[in-house]
Motif scaffolding. Structure first.
Motif, PDB file in Angstrom:
ATOM      1  N   MET B  44      10.675   3.199  -4.789  1.00  0.00           N
ATOM      2  CA  MET B  44       9.396   1.797  -3.796  1.00  0.00           C
ATOM      3  C   MET B  44       9.905   1.908  -2.913  1.00  0.00           C
ATOM      4  SD  MET B  44      11.262  -0.835  -2.017  1.00  0.00           S
ATOM      5  CE  MET B  44      12.544  -1.594  -2.831  1.00  0.00           C
ATOM      6  N   VAL B  45      11.354   2.975  -2.105  1.00  0.00           N
ATOM      7  CA  VAL B  45      11.066   2.819  -0.614  1.00  0.00           C
ATOM      8  C   VAL B  45      10.167   3.786  -0.198  1.00  0.00           C
ATOM      9  CG1 VAL B  45      12.857   4.124   1.102  1.00  0.00           C
ATOM     10  CG2 VAL B  45      13.414   1.992  -0.678  1.00  0.00           C
ATOM     11  N   GLY B  46       9.696   5.340  -1.030  1.00  0.00           N
ATOM     12  CA  GLY B  46       8.852   5.521  -1.106  1.00  0.00           C
ATOM     13  C   GLY B  46       7.222   4.880  -1.053  1.00  0.00           C
ATOM     14  N   ALA B  47       6.769   4.243  -1.772  1.00  0.00           N
ATOM     15  CA  ALA B  47       5.562   3.747  -1.455  1.00  0.00           C
ATOM     16  C   ALA B  47       6.026   2.474  -0.177  1.00  0.00           C
ATOM     17  CB  ALA B  47       5.565   2.557  -3.151  1.00  0.00           C
ATOM     18  N   MET B  48       6.586   2.076   0.091  1.00  0.00           N
ATOM     19  CA  MET B  48       6.719   1.813   1.419  1.00  0.00           C
ATOM     20  C   MET B  48       6.706   2.616   2.311  1.00  0.00           C
ATOM     21  SD  MET B  48       7.539  -1.725   0.981  1.00  0.00           S
ATOM     22  CE  MET B  48       7.883  -2.919  -0.479  1.00  0.00           C
ATOM     23  N   THR B  49       7.358   3.807   2.603  1.00  0.00           N
ATOM     24  CA  THR B  49       7.192   4.228   3.605  1.00  0.00           C
ATOM     25  C   THR B  49       5.713   4.933   3.905  1.00  0.00           C
ATOM     26  OG1 THR B  49       9.116   5.492   3.244  1.00  0.00           O
ATOM     27  CG2 THR B  49       7.969   6.709   4.764  1.00  0.00           C
ATOM     28  N   GLY B  50       5.221   5.281   2.648  1.00  0.00           N
ATOM     29  CA  GLY B  50       3.727   5.645   2.615  1.00  0.00           C
ATOM     30  C   GLY B  50       2.442   4.563   3.396  1.00  0.00           C
ATOM     31  N   TRP B  51       3.442   3.170   2.802  1.00  0.00           N
ATOM     32  CA  TRP B  51       2.461   1.855   3.445  1.00  0.00           C
ATOM     33  C   TRP B  51       2.628   1.706   5.133  1.00  0.00           C
ATOM     34  CZ3 TRP B  51       4.794  -2.367   5.157  1.00  0.00           C
ATOM     35  CH2 TRP B  51       3.948  -3.630   5.596  1.00  0.00           C
ATOM     36  N   ALA B  52       3.739   2.307   5.350  1.00  0.00           N
ATOM     37  CA  ALA B  52       3.866   2.030   6.586  1.00  0.00           C
ATOM     38  C   ALA B  52       3.455   3.519   7.365  1.00  0.00           C
ATOM     39  CB  ALA B  52       6.109   2.048   7.260  1.00  0.00           C
ATOM     40  N   GLY B  54       1.097   5.077   6.534  1.00  0.00           N
ATOM     41  CA  GLY B  54      -0.570   4.886   6.628  1.00  0.00           C
ATOM     42  C   GLY B  54      -1.020   4.687   6.962  1.00  0.00           C
ATOM     43  N   ARG B  55      -0.648   2.991   7.575  1.00  0.00           N
ATOM     44  CA  ARG B  55      -1.106   2.397   8.259  1.00  0.00           C
ATOM     45  C   ARG B  55      -1.740   2.526   9.087  1.00  0.00           C
ATOM     46  NH1 ARG B  55       1.122  -3.925   8.469  1.00  0.00           N
ATOM     47  NH2 ARG B  55       2.975  -2.038   8.968  1.00  0.00           N
ATOM     48  N   GLN B  56      -1.023   4.038  10.146  1.00  0.00           N
ATOM     49  CA  GLN B  56      -0.693   4.238  11.658  1.00  0.00           C
ATOM     50  C   GLN B  56      -1.515   5.244  11.364  1.00  0.00           C
ATOM     51  OE1 GLN B  56       0.767   2.358  13.102  1.00  0.00           O
ATOM     52  NE2 GLN B  56       2.358   1.591  11.461  1.00  0.00           N
ATOM     53  N   LEU B  57      -2.390   5.697  10.315  1.00  0.00           N
ATOM     54  CA  LEU B  57      -2.932   6.568  10.731  1.00  0.00           C
ATOM     55  C   LEU B  57      -4.111   6.423  10.373  1.00  0.00           C
ATOM     56  CD1 LEU B  57      -0.615   9.352   8.463  1.00  0.00           C
ATOM     57  CD2 LEU B  57      -1.071   9.734  10.491  1.00  0.00           C
ATOM     58  N   PRO B  58      -5.472   7.278  10.812  1.00  0.00           N
ATOM     59  CA  PRO B  58      -6.859   7.080  10.167  1.00  0.00           C
ATOM     60  C   PRO B  58      -6.847   7.427   9.099  1.00  0.00           C
ATOM     61  CG  PRO B  58      -6.514   9.239  10.956  1.00  0.00           C
ATOM     62  CD  PRO B  58      -5.570   8.613  11.614  1.00  0.00           C
ATOM     63  N   GLN B  59      -8.227   6.309   7.648  1.00  0.00           N
ATOM     64  CA  GLN B  59      -8.106   6.707   6.684  1.00  0.00           C
ATOM     65  C   GLN B  59      -8.973   8.149   5.928  1.00  0.00           C
ATOM     66  OE1 GLN B  59      -6.889   2.818   5.356  1.00  0.00           O
ATOM     67  NE2 GLN B  59      -5.566   3.190   6.816  1.00  0.00           N
ATOM     68  N   GLY B  60      -9.046   8.066   4.982  1.00  0.00           N
ATOM     69  CA  GLY B  60      -9.359   8.582   3.839  1.00  0.00           C
ATOM     70  C   GLY B  60      -9.926  10.201   4.470  1.00  0.00           C
ATOM     71  N   THR B  61      -8.306  10.395   5.255  1.00  0.00           N
ATOM     72  CA  THR B  61      -8.653  12.447   5.319  1.00  0.00           C
ATOM     73  C   THR B  61      -7.223  12.811   4.449  1.00  0.00           C
ATOM     74  OG1 THR B  61      -6.303  11.446   6.856  1.00  0.00           O
ATOM     75  CG2 THR B  61      -9.384  11.695   8.012  1.00  0.00           C
ATOM     76  N   THR B 123       5.791 -10.631  -0.266  1.00  0.00           N
ATOM     77  CA  THR B 123       4.235 -10.530  -0.702  1.00  0.00           C
ATOM     78  C   THR B 123       4.055  -9.461  -0.690  1.00  0.00           C
ATOM     79  OG1 THR B 123       4.421 -12.265   1.400  1.00  0.00           O
ATOM     80  CG2 THR B 123       2.015 -11.901   0.458  1.00  0.00           C
ATOM     81  N   PRO B 124       2.992  -9.356  -1.693  1.00  0.00           N
ATOM     82  CA  PRO B 124       2.380  -7.954  -2.109  1.00  0.00           C
ATOM     83  C   PRO B 124       1.928  -7.207  -0.899  1.00  0.00           C
ATOM     84  CG  PRO B 124       2.809  -8.607  -4.260  1.00  0.00           C
ATOM     85  CD  PRO B 124       2.520 -10.508  -2.969  1.00  0.00           C
ATOM     86  N   GLN B 125       1.494  -5.981  -0.049  1.00  0.00           N
ATOM     87  CA  GLN B 125       0.469  -5.843   0.630  1.00  0.00           C
ATOM     88  C   GLN B 125      -0.468  -4.578  -0.164  1.00  0.00           C
ATOM     89  OE1 GLN B 125       0.507  -6.957   3.732  1.00  0.00           O
ATOM     90  NE2 GLN B 125       2.427  -8.146   3.546  1.00  0.00           N
ATOM     91  N   LEU B 126      -1.672  -4.645   1.076  1.00  0.00           N
ATOM     92  CA  LEU B 126      -2.665  -3.522  -0.025  1.00  0.00           C
ATOM     93  C   LEU B 126      -2.039  -2.084   0.378  1.00  0.00           C
ATOM     94  CD1 LEU B 126      -4.900  -4.211  -1.944  1.00  0.00           C
ATOM     95  CD2 LEU B 126      -6.205  -3.990   0.181  1.00  0.00           C
ATOM     96  N   PHE B 127      -2.206  -1.410  -0.057  1.00  0.00           N
ATOM     97  CA  PHE B 127      -1.985  -0.190   0.325  1.00  0.00           C
ATOM     98  C   PHE B 127      -3.372   0.956   0.490  1.00  0.00           C
ATOM     99  CE2 PHE B 127      -0.272   4.435   0.134  1.00  0.00           C
ATOM    100  CZ  PHE B 127       0.721   4.804   0.022  1.00  0.00           C
ATOM    101  N   PRO B 128      -2.469   1.256   1.941  1.00  0.00           N
ATOM    102  CA  PRO B 128      -4.029   2.064   2.598  1.00  0.00           C
ATOM    103  C   PRO B 128      -4.498   3.057   1.837  1.00  0.00           C
ATOM    104  CG  PRO B 128      -2.115   2.499   3.721  1.00  0.00           C
ATOM    105  CD  PRO B 128      -1.945   1.980   3.208  1.00  0.00           C
ATOM    106  N   VAL B 130      -4.848   6.572   2.126  1.00  0.00           N
ATOM    107  CA  VAL B 130      -5.141   7.430   2.728  1.00  0.00           C
ATOM    108  C   VAL B 130      -5.820   8.659   2.492  1.00  0.00           C
ATOM    109  CG1 VAL B 130      -2.784   7.036   4.032  1.00  0.00           C
ATOM    110  CG2 VAL B 130      -2.896   8.065   1.885  1.00  0.00           C
ATOM    111  N   PHE B 131      -6.115   8.528   1.607  1.00  0.00           N
ATOM    112  CA  PHE B 131      -6.942  10.011   0.784  1.00  0.00           C
ATOM    113  C   PHE B 131      -8.028   9.935   1.133  1.00  0.00           C
ATOM    114  CE2 PHE B 131      -2.849  11.485  -0.414  1.00  0.00           C
ATOM    115  CZ  PHE B 131      -2.691  13.015  -0.358  1.00  0.00           C
TER     116      PHE B 131
END
Lengths: 323, 299, 235, 264
Positions: B44-52, B54-61, B123-128, B130-131
C-alpha cells in the motif's frame, strides 16, 4: 499419601460448584442490570462475548497447538443461524409485540444452541480434512475457510446477502452473556483438567510421541476444533441479538485476528490470562475513545509494544520464554 | 477463443502483481520462518508513494513512470528495513506467533497512520496515469500499455531476483541463512545484514507491485493492501512458501483463475472465495504447496 | 591463544555455564570433556558468539571476543564445527565448501585450501556434486570439518565429532583431527563425550560438570585419575 | 519347537523418493526375548522402528504382531495393540509435569470421552484416582516419584531418558522398542541403564527390541543381535557371533574393533 492438597473427591466436584456460583453471579448481574449505566452494560456485554470467543479459540490454538485463523467464520455461522431462527419464529409465536419473558428465553436458548451446533458442524466439516496440515498451512486454510463462509453469506439472498440481517430481536442481556461465558470457561477448563484432557497438551507438545502412547492426535484436534467452533457459534448468536444487525463483512479475517491477538496476548493455553486479555482488549478501544483520531494508531502501537516487552503473553508469569 | 486469450492476458497481468507481492512473503518466510503480515501495507505504501510522486510529474511519459516506480521501490525498501530493524529484530528467537501478532500490529499501524486525515484520509484518490497510455490489439486481443508495463516490469524483476539469489554472494548467503541460520553465522555470514537486505528486496518488489496495481485499478486508499496482500500470501502458500519460483507460479495461477472466474456470469460474485477454494484443494492434495519441499518428519 | 575467564552463560532461569575459565595455547589440542548437559556445547556456542555470555570474558590473540557477532569472530580466525554438524543439507558438497570460504576473497587461496581439504578427506571430492543431505553420517562430519577449514581459521573448535558415528569411523575422524593439528599447526579446542579418545589425542584437558570446571590437567595425568576413570572412562 | 514370534518382519522395504532406506529386512523377535539392532549411522535402524510403530508404512513387505498383520494401522492403534517405544532424541511433553507424562500414557486403557470429562460422575473420579495411583507406583519403582510435580525438562538428562521409558511402560506394552537409550550417557550411567533394562525385562515380562550404538550395552544385554548396513540386514546372531562376523567387522566395527569396543 494424604490427599489434603487435592480438591475434595466426594460430593459435587469443585469445578461444578464454581460453575453454579458463576451462573448465580451472572443471574445476579442480569437482575441488577436496570441499575447499571447502559453504556457500562454494553461494554460488559462486549467483554462477555469476547471472553467466550477467546476462551474457545484458546482450546484450539493454545491448548491443542493448532493455529486457527477462522474463528470469526464459525462465529458468523452461529450468528446467522440463531438470528434466522428468532427472526422467523418470534413473530409467528409471539406476534409483532414480542412475547413474555419465559417463552422468549426458551426460544432464544433454542436459537443459540442451533447456532452453536451449526457452527460445531461447520467446525467438523472444516476440521476433518484440514487438521492434517500443520502450522502456517493450517492457519492459511482456516483463514481461507473463514473467508469462504463470508463470501457464501454475501451471496445467499435468503439471509440478506451482502446487506446482512436487520431487526433481530434484542434478546441478549448481560446475564445471558455472562452465563455463557461461565459455561465456556467451565467446559474448556474441565476438558483440559482431566487425564483425557492432558492429551490436548500432549498432542500440542509432541504429536508423534502422543500417538506412540496411544493418543489419537486427529481425534483430539477435531474435538478441540468442534468444541471451539460450538462456542464461537454461541458467541455469534449472542452478538447478533445484541447488535440487532449483522453483515457478512463483520466476520471477516480482521475479526479472527482480533480473537487470535487476545489468545496470544493472554498467553497461549493460559485460561485466566486469556480472559484478562479479552477484557483488556475490549476495554482498550473504549478507553481510547476520547482520542478517536489516534485510537487505532495507539492500539497498534500498544500491541507492538506489548509483544516487544512481554513476548510470553501479558499474563503468563510461570514460564519463561519458550523456543 | 479470443475471449479466452483476452482473459488470459488480463489474468496474467493480475497474476504478475500477485507474484511480485508473493515473492516478498516467501523470501521473508524463507529466511525467518514467519509470515510478514505487514507486507500488504508495504504494498500500500508503495502505491501511495507512486501516487504522491506521480502527481508532481508530467503524466504519460516513460521516464516519469520509471521514476515513480523507482521512488516507490526505494521508499518501500527503506520501510521494510526499518520495520525489520525496529520491530522484528528484537523479537528474533521468540515464538513465531508473537512475531506474527507484532506483524499484524505493524500492519494496523500503517493502515491507521494513513487513514489519519492529515496523512491521507479514508477517501480513495485517483492514481495519475504516469505511463503513456496506448492500446495495442494483437489479433483481437486488447492489451493496454499499463498491462504491458505490468507484465514486462514484473518479468524483469523476477528474473533479476532469480539472478541475485543464484548468482551472487548475497544470494548464496540468503540461501544459507534460509537453510540454517546458525551454520551460516559460523561460516561468517552477517545474518543481520542478510536479513535486512532480504526485507529490502522483498519490500522493493512489493512497492513495484503497489504502483503496478494502482496503475490498473486506478485508485489508492489506506486499506487497498489488504485483499491483494492476502491473495498474494495465498499465492505464496499455493506455490510452496519459501520457494521463489513457487511464489511466481502461485501468483500467476491465482491471478488467472480469479480473472476467469470473475469473467463468468455465474461465479463472478464468488471471485474472492474461489482463490481460497483453489488453495485449499491444492493444499489438501499437496500439503506443502506446489513447489514446496516435502520433508519426511524426523522421528 | 584463547583465554577464557569466568565465562557465565544462561538461558532464562537456567545457568548452563557457571564461571568457566580455561586457556588454549597456540598449536595445542585441548579438550573439554563432560557428560550430557554439563555445558560443553554452551561454552563453545558462547565463544563463537551464537550465545551471548552473561558475564566473564574471552580473549583471542589478545582481543576481546565477548560482544562480537559470530561473523566477526569467524573473521578473526576462530572456526567452529557445531554439534550435529549443521551442514547445509539442500546445497551440494561443493556449495557447502564454497559457503565455508564465504569470507575469503582471494580465489587462489580458496583453491589451495580446497585442495588441502580434499587431501584430508578424499571422499568429499568424490561427492562434490551430491546434495549434502544425502551423505552418510561420517561424510557429513568430514564435510562439516572441511567447511570450517575452508574459512582458513587459526583456531578450530570441534563439538562432538564422534557423535553418532560407527566405531570404525570415529577412529578415522580423530586421525584426521590430529593430522590437521600437526600438519597445519591449527590450534584445536575439542569437546567430546568419548573421554578416552579425547584424552588420547589432546595434550591438556578440562572436565566440566553442571557448568563448572571440576578438574583440569595434562591429558596423560587425567587418563590415570581414579575419579575420572570411574565416571567417564568406565573403570 | 521354538516359541512363535511376537514380532515378525517379512521382507520389509521402504523407499523415500529414490532412496531405499530399508531393503527387504526379515526379523523375528520371539516373545520374551531381548534383541539388539545395531549398525552405522544412517543404516536404517530408526526407520525400522518407525515402520514397526506405524509412523511410516512399508513400501513392500509385511509386519505382524503375534500373527496379526499391522498394515495400515496408525501409531495410536499400534500403541493400543501393545507396542510402546522411546525416541532417539528424548520426546517428553514440554508443558506436562513428570506425573502427567505418565498419566497421559495410562489413559490408553481407560479412554474417557470428552463428555465424561465434563460431567465428572463418581466412576470418572474413581478412575482418575486409580490411574493416579498406578502412575505414582510406576514412578516410585524407578525412583522418579520425588520429581512428581516438576516439569519434565527440569530433570537431568539421564532421568529424562528413564522417564521416557516409564512413560512407555505405562501403556502396558507387550513389545517395547528402545531407540538408543544409552545415547549421551557416560560409562557409569550406561552400567546403571543395563541393570535397569534387565530389571524391566524381567519384572514386566516384556519383549524388548533395542537400537543402540554402544557396543557395551548391546553386548551386555542382548540375547540376539541383528546388524543393519545401508538398509539391509547383513548379519544376525548371538553377540559373540556378531563380534566375529567378517561382514559386520568390515561395515561397522572396523578392523581394530577390539580397541573401538573399549573406546565406547
Amino acid at each position: 499419601m494424604e490427599s489434603k492438597v487435592q480438591s475434595p473427591k466426594s460430593g459435587i466436584p469443585g469445578p461444578h460448584l464454581a460453575l453454579v456460583g458463576a451462573l448465580l453471579v451472572a443471574g445476579g448481574v442480569g437482575l441488577c442490570s436496570d441499575w447499571i449505566d447502559p453504556y457500562h452494560l454494553d461494554v460488559l456485554t462486549n467483554i462477555g462475548i469476547n471472553v467466550i470467543l477467546a476462551v474457545s479459540l484458546n482450546l484450539v490454538n493454545g491448548h491443542t497447538g493448532q493455529f486457527s485463523l477462522g474463528h470469526a467464520g464459525f462465529m458468523s455461522v452461529g450468528a446467522y443461524l440463531a438470528a434466522a431462527v428468532t427472526l422467523n419464529l418470534a413473530p409467528r409465536l409471539f406476534g409483532p409485540d414480542g412475547g413474555a419473558a419465559g417463552p422468549t428465553a426458551l426460544l432464544f436458548l433454542g436459537a443459540l444452541l442451533a447456532g452453536g451446533l451449526a457452527a460445531a458442524l461447520a467446525g467438523l466439516l472444516v476440521g476433518v480434512p484440514s487438521l492434517r496440515l500443520k502450522g502456517d498451512y493450517l492457519a492459511i486454510v482456516t483463514l481461507g475457510f473463514g473467508q469462504i463462509i463470508v463470501v457464501l453469506f454475501q451471496n445467499f439472498e435468503p439471509l440478506g446477502g451482502a446487506l446482512g440481517l436487520n431487526g433481530i430481536p434484542p434478546y441478549t442481556t448481560v446475564g445471558w452473556v455472562l452465563a455463557w461465558a461461565a459455561v465456556a470457561v467451565f467446559t474448556v477448563g474441565c476438558l483440559v483438567r482431566s487425564t483425557y484432557g492432558r492429551g490436548f497438551l500432549a498432542v500440542r507438545d509432541d504429536e508423534v510421541a502422543a500417538a506412540a502412547l496411544g493418543l489419537d492426535p486427529t481425534r483430539y484436534k477435531t474435538v478441540a476444533f468442534v468444541v471451539g467452533a460450538f462456542f464461537a457459534g454461541i458467541a455469534g448468536g449472542l452478538y447478533a441479538h445484541f447488535r440487532l444487525t449483522i453483515t457478512p463483512g463483520g466476520f471477516d479475517f480482521t475479526k479472527s485476528i482480533e480473537i487470535v491477538v487476545m489468545v496470544i496476548l493472554g498467553g497461549m493455553g493460559n485460561t485466566l490470562g486469556v480472559i484478562l486479555a479479552a477484557v483488556l482488549l475490549t476495554l482498550l478501544p473504549e478507553v481510547l475513545r476520547p482520542v478517536a483520531e489516534y485510537r487505532m494508531i495507539l492500539y497498534s502501537l500498544l500491541l507492538i509494544g506489548l509483544m516487544l516487552v512481554r513476548p510470553q503473553g501479558l499474563f503468563c508469569f510461570k514460564r519463561g520464554r519458550t523456543n | 477463443m479470443q475471449e479466452f486469450l483476452q482473459q488470459l492476458v488480463n489474468g496474467l497481468s493480475l497474476g504478475a502483481i500477485y507474484a511480485l507481492i508473493a515473492l516478498g512473503y516467501t523470501m521473508v518466510y524463507g529466511v525467518l520462518r514467519f509470515i510478514n503480515f505487514a507486507h500488504s501495507e508495504v504494498f500500500m505504501v508503495g502505491a501511495m508513494t507512486g501516487w504522491a510522486v506521480g502527481r508532481q510529474l508530467p503524466q504519460g511519459t516513460w521516464w516519469g513512470g520509471l521514476v515513480v516506480l523507482g521512488a516507490a521501490m526505494l521508499v518501500c525498501a527503506l520501510l521494510g528495513m526499518t520495520i525489520e530493524r525496529l520491530v522484528y529484530r528484537p523479537l528474533r528467537g521468540t515464538a513465531t506467533l508473537n512475531v506474527l501478532i507484532t506483524a499484524i500490529g505493524v500492519s494496523l499501524l500503517l493502515q491507521s497512520v494513513f487513514q489519519h486525515p492529515r496523512v491521507f484520509g479514508a477517501t480513495p484518490q485517483l492514481f495519475p496515469p504516469v505511463f503513456p497510455e496506448r492500446n495495442f490489439a494483437l489479433g483481437g486481443v486488447a492489451l493496454s500499455s499499463n498491462q504491458l508495463v505490468v507484465i514486462v516490469v514484473a518479468a524483469l524483476l523476477m528474473v533479476g531476483l532469480e539472478l541475485v539469489v543464484h548468482r551472487t554472494r548475497l544470494g548464496m548467503a540468503m540461501r544459507a541463512v534460509a537453510l540454517n541460520p546458525q551454520a551460516a553465522q559460523l561460516v561468517g555470514v552477517n545474518i543481520n545484514a542478510v536479513i535486512a537486505l532480504t526485507f529490502a528486496l522483498g519490500s522493493a518488489l512489493a512497492g513495484a507491485g503497489g504502483v503496478l496495481y494502482a496503475l490498473n485499478y486506478p485508485t489508492v486508499e489506506p486499506l487497498m493492501g489488504v485483499m491483494p496482500g492476502l491473495k498474494a500470501f495465498v499465492a505464496a502458500v499455493l506455490g510452496g512458501i519459501g520457494s521463489i519460483p513457487g511464489a511466481a507460479l502461485g501468483g500467476l495461477i491465482l491471478g488467472t483463475v480469479e480473472t476467469f472466474v470473475g469473467g463468468s456470469a455465474w461465479l463472478s460474485t464468488y471471485k474472492d472465495a474461489i482463490a481460497f477454494a483453489v488453495l485449499i484443494l491444492i493444499l489438501l492434495c499437496r500439503p506443502t504447496g506446489l513447489l514446496g519441499r516435502v520433508a519426511p518428519e524426523k522421528v | 591463544m584463547l583465554t577464557v575467564t569466568n565465562l557465565t552463560v544462561g538461558y532464562g532461569a537456567i545457568t548452563a555455564v557457571d564461571g568457566v575459565s580455561l586457556a588454549v595455547p597456540a598449536g595445542a589440542i585441548v579438550t573439554l570433556i563432560g557428560g550430557n548437559g554439563a555445558g560443553k556445547t554452551t561454552t563453545l556456542r558462547a565463544l563463537s558468539g551464537l550465545l551471548r555470555a552473561r558475564g566473564g570474558s574471552a580473549t583471542f590473540d589478545g582481543a576481546e571476543l565477548t560482544g562480537l557477532a559470530p561473523h566477526e569472530i569467524v573473521a578473526r580466525g576462530l572456526g567452529h564445527v557445531p554439534e550435529g554438524r549443521m551442514i547445509f543439507a539442500n546445497l551440494t558438497v561443493d556449495e557447502n565448501l564454497r559457503m565455508g570460504a564465504y569470507l575469503v576473497r582471494d580465489a587462489a587461496q580458496v583453491a589451495a585450501t580446497r585442495e588441502r581439504v580434499f587431501g584430508l578427506f578424499p571422499r568429499l571430492r568424490e561427492r562434490l556434486r551430491q546434495s549434502a543431505g544425502t551423505l552418510s553420517g561420517g561424510e557429513q562430519q568430514m564435510l562439516a570439518i572441511g567447511r570450517a577449514l575452508m574459512g582458513g581459521p587459526k583456531f578450530l573448535m570441534l563439538d562432538e565429532p564422534s557423535l553418532g558415528l560407527a566405531p570404525q569411523l570415529v577412529g578415522a575422524i580423530f586421525e584426521q583431527i590430529v593430522a590437521i593439528n600437526r600438519s597445519q599447526g591449527l590450534t584445536i579446542l575439542l569437546v567430546e563425550q568419548n573421554a578416552r579418545l579425547a584424552l588420547e589425542v589432546s595434550s591438556y584437558a578440562y572436565v566440566l560438570e553442571s557448568g563448572r570446571i571440576v578438574m583440569a590437567g595434562p591429558s596423560t595425568e587425567l587418563r590415570n585419575d581414579p575419579r575420572l576413570k570411574s565416571a567417564y572412562l568406565g573403570g | 519347537m521354538p516359541p512363535p514370534a511376537l514380532l515378525q518382519l517379512d521382507q520389509v522395504t521402504i523407499r523415500f523418493g529414490g532412496l531405499t532406506a530399508v531393503s527387504a529386512v526379515d526379523l523375528a523377535v520371539t516373545e520374551g526375548a531381548l534383541v539388539g539392532l545395531i549398525g552405522p549411522n544412517g543404516a536404517g535402524k530408526t526407520t525400522v522402528f518407525n515402520l514397526i510403530t506405524g509412523v511410516y508404512q512399508p513400501t513392500a513387505g509385511t509386519i505382524a504382531l503375534a500373527g496379526r498383520p499391522l498394515a495400515g494401522l496408525r501409531p495410536h492403534r499400534l500403541a493400543a495393540l501393545g507396542i510402546a517405544r522411546t525416541f532417539q532424541n528424548i520426546r517428553l511433553f514440554g508443558s506436562l509435569s513428570v506425573l502427567d507424562q505418565v498419566l497421559v500414557a495410562c489413559n490408553l486403557h481407560r479412554p474417557t470421552s470428552p463428555v465424561q470429562a465434563l460431567v465428572r460422575l463418581g466412576a470418572f473420579q474413581q478412575g482418575e484416582a486409580a490411574m493416579r495411583q498406578r502412575a505414582e507406583e510406576l514412578l516410585g519403582l524407578f525412583n522418579l516419584l520425588r520429581f512428581r510435580d516438576q516439569p519434565a525438562r527440569s530433570l537431568s538428562y539421564g532421568d529424562q531418558r528413564r522417564l521416557e521409558i516409564v512413560r512407555a511402560l505405562a501403556t502396558r506394552p507387550r513389545l517395547l522398542l528402545l531407540d538408543e537409550p544409552a545415547a549421551g550417557m557416560n560409562p557409569a550411567e550406561k552400567q546403571a541403564l543395563i541393570a535397569l533394562i534387565r530389571q524391566i525385562h524381567q519384572e514386566f515380562k516384556l519383549t524388548i527390541l533395542l537400537v543402540e550404538h554402544s557396543m557395551r550395552v548391546v553386548m551386555g544385554l542382548c540375547e540376539r543381535v541383528a546388524v543393519l548396513d545401508h538398509g539391509e540386514k547383513i548379519a544376525e546372531g548371538t553377540p559373540a557371533e556378531i563380534q566375529n562376523h567378517p561382514a559386520v567387522i568390515a561395515a561397522y566395527l572396523g578392523v581394530d574393533h577390539q580397541t573401538a569396543l573399549t573406546h565406547h
